[in-house]
Design an enzyme around this catalytic site. Structure first.
Site: not given
Ligand code: AMP
Length: 273
Positions: A23-24
């Site tokens: 996600g990051h």
């Protein structure tokens, strides 16, 4: 950052609390597309954790995080200490009116005050042109946009879509607390959100019915406690009684005690996210 700015570089910024995951990485890739250099911060911000929350146990994986950021060719990593961000005598906070009283704000009093204050401080320290946040934390995204607009902060806010496991479970640093069997059970959350979205797409306007459909697969799963399921206007987060346009279905669920949040956008007749 002054040097980068003198070179005419556009600075893209991704604030995180570390324990980095795909996600990051997607946020970093988006920042890369929108700017010339990318700055990531890792700071587990004590001010956004409540007294009974998991600050002490929050996963900290700095060595692996650095490796991941190197592989993504991130130019700068900022890892301030608590004393640097909250020195003795610190007493200035960013507060909101309505917008933090609902949804997450209701269950986590003080959370968004902590988030907004640290984000404002990081913006001042880094002076980014663009900052990227995840749709995974939908209310946070709305609040940061509000703050930037209300306080004339010279930064553009970009929101990246939620990255999910194959099972549909939103990737989260807190998923590290789970074993394979628990991860499998956690997929009930996305199944619930999807059935809500599908009902809205098919023309259902009764919020009560939709919420019931979202709750069903979650409540049928062992070890879950649903804190809330809510349907709100996607832009203002106003609570809705009937569906009439683009909405956000959001929820918080505890699975074996670990608190997970997720959301999905939906609109009548729309078959795309
Ligand atoms: P955190 O480290 O959890 O504070 O998150 C840092 C940023 O990453 C926030 O803007 C989050 O919304 C975003 N983020 C976290 N998980 C995801 C995900 N699964 N997909 C997209 N963005 C995410």
């Amino acid at each position: 950052m002054q040097t980068e700015r003198r070179k005419g570089h556009r600075i893209g910024f991704v604030p995180t609390m570390g324990a980095l995951h795909e996600g990051h990485s997607s946020l970093v890739r988006k920042a890369r597309k929108l700017s010339d250099i990318v700055v990531v911060s890792i700071f587990v911000n004590p001010a956004q954790f409540g007294p009974s929350e998991d600050l002490a146990n929050y996963p900290r994986t700095l060595r692996a995080d650095k490796k991941l950021l190197r592989n993504l060719d991130v130019e700068y990593l900022f890892t301030p200490g608590n004393d640097e961000m909250y020195p003795d005598g610190f007493q200035t906070w960013i507060e909101f009116e309505e917008i933090t009283r609902k949804l997450e704000g209701k269950f986590r009093p003080g959370h968004f005050r902590g988030v907004a204050t640290i984000v404002a401080k990081l913006f001042n320290a880094i002076t980014p042109d663009i900052a990227v946040f995840g749709q995974k934390d939908a209310q946070q995204a709305v609040i940061i946009k509000r703050m930037v607009q209300d306080l004339n902060m010279p930064v553009k806010i970009s929101i990246a879509p939620t990255v999910r496991e194959k099972s549909g479970l939103a990737i989260s640093s807190r998923n590290r607390y789970f074993n394979a069997e628990q991860l499998d059970r956690a997929s009930c959350i996305y199944r619930g959100l999807r059935s809500g979205r599908d009902l809205i797409r098919s023309g259902e306007t009764d919020v009560g019915k939709i919420i019931k459909a979202v709750r069903k697969p979650i409540e049928e799963t062992k070890g879950t406690i649903t804190e809330y399921v809510s349907i709100n206007d996607a832009l203002t987060l106003e609570k809705l009684d009937r569906i009439d346009g683009k909405v956000l279905i959001s929820l918080a669920v505890r699975l074996d005690g670990v608190r997970l949040i997720d959301n999905i956008a939906a609109a009548p007749g729309k078959s795309k996210d």
